[in-house]
Design a protein around this motif. Structure first.
Motif: not given
Length: 363
Positions: A61, A65, A101-102, A104-106, A108-110, A114
């Motif tokens: 992961a 990132r 998953d990472v 999509h998470e990144s 959303r956070e930033s 995507r």
């Protein structure tokens, strides 16, 4: 209990007239494919393993990132740099899922777009289609289709690409002969580009003549303006990105194992190529020299994956250089070559960037 009427759809069975909700709807526009066509930096994602050669999810992961923080516009997962052996080890699904998953998470956070997600698929048609279906169910945008199918003709490979293209858009792949890629004709590349599902071609022939065959084939296609060319020629990155190809085509970006290391510097280089091409042309040979160390060209690329791992290990992103094949590792003298090129070309590295953010990525 009433007897089912065979003339009516059975609600317990999938209705072929309806879209499969697990797969993307081809009628809907995909912004990621527009970015793929426009061109971007796509690292070929490595595999993080523990000392006992199991998946190190924390470091896997962290690598994802790192690439996204470095500015990569896409990720290629399940490809050669990820090690084809993940399939036999039961790691294809977990590795594809973790990267998605990472990503999509990144996003959303930033609050950023995507990244383009490209999944590797290989094997005969049934296997390649099944791997494409898995990738589609995990939210991938396209499939990088390995051309290695023993005994397959060009017509067989085209039929296979057509079948995979019914599941996800296809990125064609000219793989260098040194690691098992077949020689493919200009006619093959024209026919592949003519398939509506083909969105890009990764050119990794490591051969000027064969790379030109791809360009000639795509340029002759009626869909030449819809198929992006990506350099996978890690030995000629800057030259490819600056080249004008037959038919006025150009490489839109790169999908590269070399960009699995020093990724922040690679993104800065691509931006710099647009602003000052003459300056970067002067560094083309230096980048090839560095790639020779990473990919272990002196030993017929035997240590290419371990070389990527060693750079990441020195930066603290990986714990070791372990590969799934216990016989695969650094070649004699390769570590010294990596030390030499890192010192000779400091503009090529991003050690300070990694050191600043590594703990957060590993968190």
């Amino acid at each position: 209990m009433p007897t089912p009427n065979p003339a009516l759809p059975n609600p317990a069975l999938p209705n072929p007239a309806l879209p499969n909700p697990a797969l993307p709807n081809p009628a809907l526009p995909n912004p990621a494919l527009s970015r793929l066509r426009a061109g971007t930096v796509i690292p070929a994602h490595p595999l993080a393993l523990t000392a006992d050669r199991t998946l190190d999810e924390r470091r896997q992961a962290a690598l994802t990132r790192y690439y996204l923080a470095a500015g990569a516009g896409g990720l290629a997962v399940g490809v050669h740099t990820t090690q084809f052996e993940i399939r036999g080890a039961g790691l294809l699904e977990p590795v594809l899922r973790l990267a998605a998953d990472v990503a999509h998470e990144s996003a959303r956070e930033s609050a950023r777009e995507r990244p383009v997600l490209v999944a590797g698929a290989c094997g005969p048609t049934a296997q390649a289609v099944a791997e494409a279906e898995l990738a589609a169910s995990l939210g991938y945008d396209a499939v990088l289709l390995s051309p290695v199918v023993p005994g397959a003709s060009e017509d067989d490979l085209l039929a296979r690409a057509r079948a995979v293209g019914e599941v996800l858009p296809v990125v064609g792949f000219y793989l260098q002969a040194a690691i098992g890629g077949p020689v493919l004709s200009r006619g093959f590349w024209r026919a592949l580009a003519d398939q509506p599902s083909t969105v890009a071609v990764k050119v990794a022939a490591f051969d000027r003549y064969r790379s030109l065959d791809v360009a000639h084939g795509v340029a002759a296609s009626d869909r030449a303006d819809q198929v992006a060319l990506y350099t996978g020629n890690d030995d000629h990155i800057i030259g490819d990105l600056l080249a004008e190809l037959p038919g006025g085509l150009r490489f839109a970006g790169g999908l590269l194992g070399q960009w699995a290391v020093w990724t922040r510097a690679a993104v800065e280089m691509v931006d710099g190529l647009r602003e000052d091409p003459a300056r970067w042309w002067g560094r083309a040979t230096a980048l090839t020299d560095a790639n020779a160390a990473v990919f272990d060209s002196a030993n017929a690329f035997a240590g290419c994956i371990a070389g990527v791992h060693e750079v990441l290990r020195r930066q603290g992103l990986l714990a070791g250089t372990w590969c799934l094949d216990p016989d695969e590792g650094l070649s004699p003298g390769q570590a010294e070559e990596l030390t030499r090129v890192s010192a000779a070309y400091p503009w090529l590295t991003d050690d300070d960037f990694v050191a600043e953010h590594r703990d957060a990525w590993l968190g």
